[in-house]
Every structure is written in C-alpha cells, then in structure tokens.
Design a protein around this motif. Structure first.
Motif, PDB file in Angstrom:
ATOM      1  N   PRO A 177       0.810  -1.236   0.000  1.00 12.43           N
ATOM      2  CA  PRO A 177       0.000   0.000   0.000  1.00 12.43           C
ATOM      3  C   PRO A 177       0.836   1.276   0.000  1.00 12.43           C
ATOM      4  CG  PRO A 177      -0.948  -1.604   1.502  1.00 12.43           C
ATOM      5  CD  PRO A 177       0.348  -2.186   1.035  1.00 12.43           C
ATOM      6  N   ALA A 178       2.004   1.254   0.642  1.00 11.64           N
ATOM      7  CA  ALA A 178       2.846   2.457   0.652  1.00 11.64           C
ATOM      8  C   ALA A 178       3.292   2.814  -0.758  1.00 11.64           C
ATOM      9  CB  ALA A 178       4.068   2.242   1.553  1.00 11.64           C
ATOM     10  N   TYR A 179       3.567   1.797  -1.589  1.00  9.34           N
ATOM     11  CA  TYR A 179       3.925   2.047  -2.987  1.00  9.34           C
ATOM     12  C   TYR A 179       2.715   2.580  -3.750  1.00  9.34           C
ATOM     13  CZ  TYR A 179       8.290  -0.655  -2.425  1.00  9.34           C
ATOM     14  OH  TYR A 179       9.529  -1.112  -2.041  1.00  9.34           O
ATOM     15  N   GLN A 180       1.564   1.946  -3.535  1.00  9.34           N
ATOM     16  CA  GLN A 180       0.357   2.387  -4.238  1.00  9.34           C
ATOM     17  C   GLN A 180       0.043   3.847  -3.931  1.00  9.34           C
ATOM     18  OE1 GLN A 180      -3.109  -0.231  -4.147  1.00  9.34           O
ATOM     19  NE2 GLN A 180      -1.859  -1.901  -3.337  1.00  9.34           N
ATOM     20  N   ASP A 181       0.080   4.202  -2.654  1.00 10.89           N
ATOM     21  CA  ASP A 181      -0.245   5.576  -2.263  1.00 10.89           C
ATOM     22  C   ASP A 181       0.740   6.572  -2.865  1.00 10.89           C
ATOM     23  OD1 ASP A 181      -2.321   4.539  -0.801  1.00 10.89           O
ATOM     24  OD2 ASP A 181      -1.292   4.654   1.132  1.00 10.89           O
ATOM     25  N   ALA A 182       2.027   6.228  -2.839  1.00 14.67           N
ATOM     26  CA  ALA A 182       3.046   7.146  -3.364  1.00 14.67           C
ATOM     27  C   ALA A 182       2.855   7.367  -4.859  1.00 14.67           C
ATOM     28  CB  ALA A 182       4.441   6.594  -3.079  1.00 14.67           C
ATOM     29  N   HIS A 236       0.029   6.860  -6.657  1.00 10.94           N
ATOM     30  CA  HIS A 236      -1.240   7.561  -6.883  1.00 10.94           C
ATOM     31  C   HIS A 236      -1.095   9.060  -6.645  1.00 10.94           C
ATOM     32  CE1 HIS A 236      -4.076   3.841  -6.312  1.00 10.94           C
ATOM     33  NE2 HIS A 236      -3.550   3.915  -7.515  1.00 10.94           N
ATOM     34  N   GLN A 237      -0.482   9.413  -5.554  1.00  7.97           N
ATOM     35  CA  GLN A 237      -0.353  10.832  -5.215  1.00  7.97           C
ATOM     36  C   GLN A 237       0.528  11.574  -6.220  1.00  7.97           C
ATOM     37  OE1 GLN A 237       0.929  11.234  -1.127  1.00  7.97           O
ATOM     38  NE2 GLN A 237      -0.703   9.897  -0.358  1.00  7.97           N
ATOM     39  N   THR A 268      -1.330  11.734  -9.674  1.00  6.42           N
ATOM     40  CA  THR A 268      -2.482  12.636  -9.649  1.00  6.42           C
ATOM     41  C   THR A 268      -2.028  14.097  -9.738  1.00  6.42           C
ATOM     42  OG1 THR A 268      -3.805  11.071  -8.357  1.00  6.42           O
ATOM     43  CG2 THR A 268      -4.483  13.390  -8.313  1.00  6.42           C
ATOM     44  N   VAL A 309      -0.805  -0.915 -10.386  1.00  8.24           N
ATOM     45  CA  VAL A 309      -1.334   0.309  -9.763  1.00  8.24           C
ATOM     46  C   VAL A 309      -2.152   1.124 -10.753  1.00  8.24           C
ATOM     47  CG1 VAL A 309      -0.676   2.507  -8.715  1.00  8.24           C
ATOM     48  CG2 VAL A 309       0.484   0.409  -8.026  1.00  8.24           C
ATOM     49  N   TRP A 331      -6.027   3.271 -11.166  1.00 14.06           N
ATOM     50  CA  TRP A 331      -5.960   4.731 -11.234  1.00 14.06           C
ATOM     51  C   TRP A 331      -6.406   5.173 -12.615  1.00 14.06           C
ATOM     52  CZ3 TRP A 331      -3.942   8.574 -14.198  1.00 14.06           C
ATOM     53  CH2 TRP A 331      -3.892   9.860 -13.643  1.00 14.06           C
ATOM     54  N   ASP A 361       4.944  -1.377   7.388  1.00 14.35           N
ATOM     55  CA  ASP A 361       4.502  -1.689   6.028  1.00 14.35           C
ATOM     56  C   ASP A 361       4.712  -3.174   5.709  1.00 14.35           C
ATOM     57  OD1 ASP A 361       3.894   1.020   5.431  1.00 14.35           O
ATOM     58  OD2 ASP A 361       6.000   1.395   4.957  1.00 14.35           O
TER      59      ASP A 361
END
Length: 391
Positions: free
Chosen positions: A54-59, A61-62, A65, A98, A102, A229
């Motif tokens: 999830p830490a990779y996904q969030d980074a 995505h942010q 975006t 990912v 997105w 993580d």
C-alpha cells in the motif's frame, strides 16, 4: 614452563570448542536446518502473487495525480513522470498493477511497450520502439474514427506507459539510441502524458551517457518500506507457514519487522527473500525416511534472525557483469557478452559460477541479481569505484 607445539595446538582446539559451544548456547537459531527446498520454492512463487505494498500504491497515486493535474491545467507543465526504484524491485509489474486502479473520466491509459523486449541487436531498439509507438497511435486513430458515429464521443487525453526504461537500451557502444529517441519524443509530443519506470542504476548510467535528466526532469522515487509496512504485506506468507519472525530483537526499541526493514533497505523484494531464507526446521522434527507415515506429517517451521549473505570472491569481470545486471535488471547471456565486450564462453563461465553461488538467478533465459545480495553488492561495487545508483 614452555609449551610445546603439541600442547599449544591442543589448547587452541579446546578454546575453539568452548567458543563454538558458547555461541551455539547463546544463538539457538543456528541449530536450525534450512527449510525444505520445495517449501522455499512455493513461498518464492507466492511472493509473485502478493499485492503491491500500500505504501507504494499511495506514493504512485499521489505523485501521478498531482503531475497529471498540472499537465491538464497548464500547457507549460511537464508532460511526464519518471517513477524510480532500486534494482530488484518489480517496478514494471507494480506500475501495471497500480495504474489499473488509477484513472480519470477524461483519461485513457495506454501500454504500448508492455510486452517490449530488448532485441538481439541493440541497434534495432529505436526502430522497434518507433514501430510500437506509431502502431499504437494509428490504432488509436482508427478506433476514434470507428466511434465517430457515437452521439456522445469521448474526448480523452492519453497517458502512455513505459514500464521499464532499462529494457529500452543496452550498456554498450551506441546501445542507448533508443532512450535518446524516447526522450526526444516525450519533449516533442506534449499532447500526451508519459509515465516512465526506471531503476536508479539505469538512471545514473543514462544521465552519464545521454543526460536523460535534462529531458525528463519530473522524478519520484518509491518510498522505503517500514516495519509497519512489511508485516501486513507479508501476512499471506506468514499464514502459509503459521510463523512470524522471532520476538527477540537486538535493540530494545526496534521490532523484528523494523530490523527487517532496515536490513532490506525498505525494498520489498529483498525483505520477502530475507524472510523466506530465515525459515528453518529443527533436526528432531525432520521425518524419518524409513517411516512412510512420518513422511506425511507437516514439519514445524521456525524463524531465525534474517541476515545478509556474504559475497564470494569476485573478479573484475564478475563486477562488470553484476553492474550490467543491476543497470538492466535482467539480461540474456548474449546481451551480457555485448555489454562486457567479452566472448560468450567467458560470460557463460562466470555466470555459471555466480549462479552456483546464488549471487545471480536465471529464469527463462534471463539472468538477474538475487535480491538478498543487492545491499552488499552495492557496497562492493561502490568501494571499487563503479558508478552506482542511489539507494
């Protein structure tokens, strides 16, 4: 009284025996034998099915975006985002996974290079890249024309994904013309947004030979994973063996998962392999080979403290070979030969030795670095004045 050589030898042997006995008494995990090969192979296969941390996904995505929003709002904004990771991380698979989750209503994500493999002749790379990208553009135009009768046609802007820039060149004379083609195309084609995956070692090399950062300036790196993580991410493997890492820790304020994160440099691939390699069985729990019923009983697994394996003695050719693999993530023997400027016979000999020592892996004709050796390899090559990527 003067000791004779025989007495000195006996005293040394007794001292050595007591030292070993003391070490075994203080480190009971050393009595564990390696887990069965079939189980280790099963767990290694399961790591390929683990979700993206999830830490990779969030980074991702942010970063994506923000970058795409700026590009949509301003014609002067950068039309690309380079996502960088250390070697050994499966960045191409991470990006593909990912990006499935997105999207935007007015965006179309294209993967024209998803199946791209470096051709046998590295000089053919630019032509193959051009064909893949131009064919995708023609297919998109055909689809637009065929949908022109739709009463509400969608006017979507395109995002093109280059999942592994390290596969688009070869560390050899004139081997990076494909990257020069891509970086010029990205700068010229501002109507589309480009997402480019690249290892830090590839980037360091490309910046040296073709100044890639002067063309592609917007860069984000995957974050290092923490112990918090890693533990939930490795849960499927933990459930499979019904074991966790030992509760003891060398530091009172550090959990075993924090220790694993530190040892692996926050790299998911390294952490998973270290955790698997730490599994062991006790001799008394092994099945009796003469008892058929005992063969069916499950063998209890225990965890030792994860450690980084030592490197074997490396020759200069070995170091150049390993650097090439760290730059490209995976290579065929023929490409290794071209990259090193050595005959395939010599490359085969050195690659076989490194494979036997488990420093490198071989799957489906491609050589790659064994993740657990990366931390020591980086130190080894750096201390020998090799160009290394950021950790």
């Amino acid at each position: 009284m003067k000791r004779t050589p025989l007495v000195q030898s006996l005293i040394h042997q007794v001292q050595t025996w007591f030292s070993q006995a003391k070490q075994q008494a203080t480190e009971p995990e050393d009595v564990l034998k390696d887990a069965p090969d079939e189980l280790l192979l099963e767990l290694e296969a399961l790591t390929q099915e683990l979700p993206v941390p999830p830490a990779y996904q969030d980074a991702i995505h942010q970063a994506l975006t923000k970058a795409v929003r700026r590009w949509q709002d301003s014609p002067e904004a950068e039309n690309h985002l380079v996502l960088m990771s250390p070697p050994c991380e499966p960045l191409a698979r991470i990006l593909t996974t990912v990006l499935k989750d997105w999207s935007g209503e007015d965006l179309e994500i294209l993967h024209p290079l998803q199946d791209f493999n470096r051709p046998a002749d590295p000089l053919a790379i630019p032509a193959q890249l051009r064909n893949a990208l131009e064919n995708r553009q023609e297919d998109t135009e055909d689809d637009t024309e065929s949908d022109s009768e739709d009463p509400e046609p969608a006017d979507k802007r395109q995002i093109l994904v280059v999942p592994a820039l390290e596969h688009c060149f070869l560390r050899a004379i004139q081997g990076w013309q494909g990257v020069e083609y891509l970086q010029n195309l990205v700068v010229q084609d501002t109507s589309r947004f480009w997402v480019i995956g690249c290892t830090s070692w590839s980037w360091a090399f490309l910046d040296r030979v073709c100044h890639v950062s002067a063309y592609l300036e917007q860069i984000e790196s995957l974050p290092e994973l923490s112990g918090e993580d890693l533990q939930p991410w490795l849960e499927p493997l933990i459930q499979r063996v019904d074991k966790t890492l030992p509760e003891e820790s060398s530091c009172a304020d550090q959990t075993p998962w924090d220790a694993l994160a530190k040892l692996s440099r926050g790299n998911s691939a390294i952490a998973a392999q270290l955790w698997i390699n730490a599994l062991g069985v006790r001799h008394e729990d092994l099945p009796d080979p003469d008892d058929p019923d005992d063969q069916q009983a499950p063998v209890p697994l225990h965890s030792r403290k994860p450690i980084l394996p030592n490197l074997p003695s490396l020759t200069p050719i070995d170091r150049h070979l390993l650097q090439s693999l760290l730059i490209h993530n995976r290579m065929t023997r023929s490409h290794l030969s071209l990259s090193l400027g050595e005959s395939e016979t010599i490359v085969r000999s050195r690659a076989q030795l490194l494979h036997r020592e488990e420093v490198i892996l071989r799957r489906r004709g491609y050589f790659s670095i064994n993740p657990v050796h990366y931390p020591r390899l980086r130190s080894e090559l750096g201390s020998n004045n090799f160009l290394v990527g950021e950790s």
